[in-house]
Design a protein around this motif. Structure first.
Motif, PDB file in Angstrom:
ATOM      1  N   GLU A 102       0.915  -1.266  -0.183  1.00 19.83           N
ATOM      2  CA  GLU A 102      -0.058  -0.053  -0.092  1.00 19.83           C
ATOM      3  C   GLU A 102       0.818   1.248  -0.020  1.00 19.83           C
ATOM      4  OE1 GLU A 102      -3.540   1.765   0.603  1.00 19.83           O
ATOM      5  OE2 GLU A 102      -3.429   0.010  -0.825  1.00 19.83           O
ATOM      6  N   LEU A 103       1.890   1.220   1.030  1.00 21.96           N
ATOM      7  CA  LEU A 103       2.784   2.407   1.040  1.00 21.96           C
ATOM      8  C   LEU A 103       3.488   2.714  -0.419  1.00 21.96           C
ATOM      9  CD1 LEU A 103       3.908   2.049   4.700  1.00 21.96           C
ATOM     10  CD2 LEU A 103       2.210   3.468   3.843  1.00 21.96           C
ATOM     11  N   ILE A 104       4.055   1.728  -0.940  1.00 19.85           N
ATOM     12  CA  ILE A 104       4.771   1.891  -2.065  1.00 19.85           C
ATOM     13  C   ILE A 104       3.953   2.655  -3.330  1.00 19.85           C
ATOM     14  CG2 ILE A 104       5.940   0.577  -3.957  1.00 19.85           C
ATOM     15  CD1 ILE A 104       7.038  -1.311  -1.875  1.00 19.85           C
ATOM     16  N   ALA A 105       2.498   1.693  -3.419  1.00 21.09           N
ATOM     17  CA  ALA A 105       1.874   2.242  -4.390  1.00 21.09           C
ATOM     18  C   ALA A 105       1.220   3.746  -4.272  1.00 21.09           C
ATOM     19  CB  ALA A 105       0.446   1.345  -4.524  1.00 21.09           C
ATOM     20  N   GLN A 106       1.064   4.024  -3.114  1.00 18.11           N
ATOM     21  CA  GLN A 106       0.574   5.494  -2.415  1.00 18.11           C
ATOM     22  C   GLN A 106       2.032   6.554  -2.864  1.00 18.11           C
ATOM     23  OE1 GLN A 106      -0.657   5.510   1.185  1.00 18.11           O
ATOM     24  NE2 GLN A 106      -2.750   3.996   0.550  1.00 18.11           N
ATOM     25  N   ALA A 107       3.094   5.794  -2.293  1.00 17.95           N
ATOM     26  CA  ALA A 107       4.208   6.798  -2.638  1.00 17.95           C
ATOM     27  C   ALA A 107       4.423   7.061  -4.136  1.00 17.95           C
ATOM     28  CB  ALA A 107       5.425   6.181  -1.978  1.00 17.95           C
ATOM     29  N   TYR A 108       4.446   6.066  -5.000  1.00 19.51           N
ATOM     30  CA  TYR A 108       4.496   6.254  -6.383  1.00 19.51           C
ATOM     31  C   TYR A 108       3.738   7.238  -6.989  1.00 19.51           C
ATOM     32  CZ  TYR A 108       8.450   3.056  -7.453  1.00 19.51           C
ATOM     33  OH  TYR A 108       9.554   2.541  -7.775  1.00 19.51           O
ATOM     34  N   LEU A 109       2.306   7.110  -6.458  1.00 18.57           N
ATOM     35  CA  LEU A 109       1.181   7.948  -6.949  1.00 18.57           C
ATOM     36  C   LEU A 109       1.455   9.386  -6.566  1.00 18.57           C
ATOM     37  CD1 LEU A 109      -1.393   8.051  -8.605  1.00 18.57           C
ATOM     38  CD2 LEU A 109      -2.630   7.568  -6.404  1.00 18.57           C
ATOM     39  N   ILE A 110       1.826   9.598  -5.625  1.00 17.25           N
ATOM     40  CA  ILE A 110       2.195  10.915  -5.004  1.00 17.25           C
ATOM     41  C   ILE A 110       3.196  11.679  -6.093  1.00 17.25           C
ATOM     42  CG2 ILE A 110       2.761  12.333  -3.071  1.00 17.25           C
ATOM     43  CD1 ILE A 110       1.140  10.418  -1.272  1.00 17.25           C
ATOM     44  N   LYS A 111       4.177  10.702  -6.036  1.00 18.88           N
ATOM     45  CA  LYS A 111       5.231  11.164  -6.800  1.00 18.88           C
ATOM     46  C   LYS A 111       4.638  11.625  -8.337  1.00 18.88           C
ATOM     47  CE  LYS A 111       9.586   9.997  -8.944  1.00 18.88           C
ATOM     48  NZ  LYS A 111       9.461  10.526 -10.259  1.00 18.88           N
ATOM     49  N   PHE A 112       3.848  11.017  -8.820  1.00 18.67           N
ATOM     50  CA  PHE A 112       3.350  11.106  -9.967  1.00 18.67           C
ATOM     51  C   PHE A 112       2.646  12.640  -9.943  1.00 18.67           C
ATOM     52  CE2 PHE A 112      -0.486  10.845 -12.824  1.00 18.67           C
ATOM     53  CZ  PHE A 112       0.072  10.919 -14.142  1.00 18.67           C
ATOM     54  N   PHE A 113       1.811  12.797  -9.036  1.00 18.57           N
ATOM     55  CA  PHE A 113       1.113  13.907  -9.095  1.00 18.57           C
ATOM     56  C   PHE A 113       1.721  15.016  -9.073  1.00 18.57           C
ATOM     57  CE2 PHE A 113      -2.779  11.305  -7.398  1.00 18.57           C
ATOM     58  CZ  PHE A 113      -3.433  11.188  -8.561  1.00 18.57           C
ATOM     59  N   PHE A 114       2.669  14.909  -8.184  1.00 20.82           N
ATOM     60  CA  PHE A 114       3.827  16.182  -8.005  1.00 20.82           C
ATOM     61  C   PHE A 114       4.414  16.341  -9.354  1.00 20.82           C
ATOM     62  CE2 PHE A 114       2.926  16.464  -3.427  1.00 20.82           C
ATOM     63  CZ  PHE A 114       3.174  17.320  -3.333  1.00 20.82           C
ATOM     64  N   ASP A 115       4.691  15.332 -10.131  1.00 25.27           N
ATOM     65  CA  ASP A 115       5.563  15.543 -11.349  1.00 25.27           C
ATOM     66  C   ASP A 115       4.683  16.269 -12.250  1.00 25.27           C
ATOM     67  OD1 ASP A 115       7.561  14.155 -10.618  1.00 25.27           O
ATOM     68  OD2 ASP A 115       7.166  12.123 -11.544  1.00 25.27           O
ATOM     69  N   PHE A 168       5.256  10.099   6.747  1.00 23.39           N
ATOM     70  CA  PHE A 168       5.064   9.790   8.003  1.00 23.39           C
ATOM     71  C   PHE A 168       5.249   8.304   8.275  1.00 23.39           C
ATOM     72  CE2 PHE A 168       2.324   8.770  11.507  1.00 23.39           C
ATOM     73  CZ  PHE A 168       3.343   9.422  12.648  1.00 23.39           C
ATOM     74  N   LEU A 169       4.248   7.864   7.441  1.00 28.47           N
ATOM     75  CA  LEU A 169       3.845   6.392   7.650  1.00 28.47           C
ATOM     76  C   LEU A 169       5.300   5.642   7.199  1.00 28.47           C
ATOM     77  CD1 LEU A 169       0.169   6.212   6.161  1.00 28.47           C
ATOM     78  CD2 LEU A 169       1.049   5.968   8.497  1.00 28.47           C
ATOM     79  N   ILE A 170       5.863   5.986   5.910  1.00 28.42           N
ATOM     80  CA  ILE A 170       6.965   5.236   5.758  1.00 28.42           C
ATOM     81  C   ILE A 170       8.078   5.120   6.772  1.00 28.42           C
ATOM     82  CG2 ILE A 170       8.937   5.046   4.220  1.00 28.42           C
ATOM     83  CD1 ILE A 170       7.043   6.030   1.836  1.00 28.42           C
ATOM     84  N   SER A 171       8.408   6.442   7.350  1.00 27.13           N
ATOM     85  CA  SER A 171       9.358   6.390   8.361  1.00 27.13           C
ATOM     86  C   SER A 171       8.892   5.729   9.422  1.00 27.13           C
ATOM     87  CB  SER A 171       9.338   8.169   8.594  1.00 27.13           C
ATOM     88  OG  SER A 171       9.787   8.931   7.792  1.00 27.13           O
ATOM     89  N   ILE A 172       7.838   5.862  10.068  1.00 24.39           N
ATOM     90  CA  ILE A 172       7.459   4.981  11.335  1.00 24.39           C
ATOM     91  C   ILE A 172       7.454   3.509  10.998  1.00 24.39           C
ATOM     92  CG2 ILE A 172       4.824   4.995  11.049  1.00 24.39           C
ATOM     93  CD1 ILE A 172       6.631   5.832  14.205  1.00 24.39           C
ATOM     94  N   SER A 173       7.269   3.091   9.742  1.00 24.63           N
ATOM     95  CA  SER A 173       7.201   1.761   9.514  1.00 24.63           C
ATOM     96  C   SER A 173       8.646   1.214   9.411  1.00 24.63           C
ATOM     97  CB  SER A 173       6.604   1.383   8.162  1.00 24.63           C
ATOM     98  OG  SER A 173       5.201   1.808   8.070  1.00 24.63           O
ATOM     99  N   VAL A 174       9.568   2.127   8.910  1.00 24.94           N
ATOM    100  CA  VAL A 174      11.071   1.652   8.776  1.00 24.94           C
ATOM    101  C   VAL A 174      11.541   1.686  10.381  1.00 24.94           C
ATOM    102  CG1 VAL A 174      13.262   2.514   8.169  1.00 24.94           C
ATOM    103  CG2 VAL A 174      11.296   2.587   6.423  1.00 24.94           C
ATOM    104  N   ILE A 175      11.194   2.713  11.031  1.00 30.10           N
ATOM    105  CA  ILE A 175      11.833   2.657  12.272  1.00 30.10           C
ATOM    106  C   ILE A 175      11.228   1.429  13.127  1.00 30.10           C
ATOM    107  CG2 ILE A 175      11.593   3.969  14.568  1.00 30.10           C
ATOM    108  CD1 ILE A 175      11.532   6.487  12.753  1.00 30.10           C
ATOM    109  N   THR A 176       9.931   1.069  13.025  1.00 32.38           N
ATOM    110  CA  THR A 176       9.417  -0.068  13.731  1.00 32.38           C
ATOM    111  C   THR A 176       9.877  -1.373  13.573  1.00 32.38           C
ATOM    112  OG1 THR A 176       7.401   1.394  13.994  1.00 32.38           O
ATOM    113  CG2 THR A 176       7.233  -0.919  14.644  1.00 32.38           C
ATOM    114  N   LEU A 177      10.298  -1.679  11.794  1.00 32.99           N
ATOM    115  CA  LEU A 177      10.576  -2.818  11.527  1.00 32.99           C
ATOM    116  C   LEU A 177      11.490  -3.529  12.468  1.00 32.99           C
ATOM    117  CD1 LEU A 177       9.582  -4.254   8.944  1.00 32.99           C
ATOM    118  CD2 LEU A 177      11.456  -3.506   7.849  1.00 32.99           C
ATOM    119  N   PRO A 178      12.785  -2.876  12.830  1.00 28.41           N
ATOM    120  CA  PRO A 178      13.577  -3.978  13.422  1.00 28.41           C
ATOM    121  C   PRO A 178      13.217  -4.418  15.120  1.00 28.41           C
ATOM    122  CG  PRO A 178      14.542  -1.821  13.023  1.00 28.41           C
ATOM    123  CD  PRO A 178      13.143  -1.728  12.640  1.00 28.41           C
TER     124      PRO A 178
END
Length: 228
Positions: free
Chosen positions: A145-158, A181-191
């Protein structure tokens, strides 16, 4: 554009249905737990802050999964429709956009993973491999979900200069802040996921990531303007 109106309509239900179903189950568990499981008390909780209970623990038992499972099946169907209509929007503005396949793959795959998670939820099978499989499916849903949403936001800003007549740019900026925020908190939490010492923290993060993921779709509804 018909696809924009469809995305605007679908996205609000992708927020409403999971939000109501999960929090209805939470209210039932916290207020009627002694009826559902006599002799096993549960303390009043607001897991978004205290992490007293996980989402899975809230929705997996009978009769609660009768609320949660149908809601997730409907949400999965709506997610697939959302991403396929989003593909039409992308093709309208950039037919040769090189990340379109990635956006649709991760978006549709996340919906399929949500369906798988819902199917296996509530099935009690005392096997470590099975439990690991369920966790991987749920974690993969969030990552996709986060990957799809991140790519989509990049497209809209482009192409944001071409979207002035179609979107409210303020909500697009909110969506970017949310996904970062969601990607950051997910990466921090993963370990910390393998360790039980952080159970309450992991539960609280789980509830807030869930809220953040569906909030993305509410912002999508607010972002798109109605077309004539």
């Amino acid at each position: 554009m018909i696809s924009i109106d469809k995305v605007k309509s679908i996205s609000v239900w992708i927020f409403i249905i999971p939000f109501i179903s999960v929090n209805t189950c939470l209210l039932i568990v916290t207020n009627f737990h002694e009826i559902l499981e006599p002799g096993v008390p549960i303390f009043p909780t607001f897991p978004y802050i205290d992490g007293e209970v996980s989402i899975s623990r809230t929705v997996r038992d009978y009769p609660l999964y009768l609320i949660f499972k149908p809601a997730m099946f409907v949400t999965s169907y709506l997610l697939i429709r959302y991403w396929l209509n989003t593909k039409n929007i992308i093709n309208h503005f950039r037919k040769d956009y090189n990340h379109t396949k990635k956006i649709i793959f991760f978006g549709v795959a996340s919906a399929i993973l949500l369906t798988l998670h819902s199917i296996f939820l509530g099935i009690k099978f005392d096997n470590d491999l099975y439990k690991f499989f369920r966790r991987v499916v749920m974690l993969s849903f969030i990552i996709f979900e986060l990957i799809a949403q991140a790519y989509l936001i990049k497209f809209f800003f482009d192409i944001k200069n071409e979207l002035n007549d179609y979107i409210n740019l303020i909500y697009l900026k909110f969506k970017r802040i949310l996904i970062i925020f969601l990607i950051s908190i997910s990466v921090i939490t993963l370990p910390f996921l393998p360790f039980d010492n952080f159970k309450f923290l992991k539960h609280a993060i789980e509830w807030n990531v869930f809220l953040g993921v569906i909030l993305f779709y509410l912002l999508t509804h607010l972002m798109w303007k109605k077309t004539n």
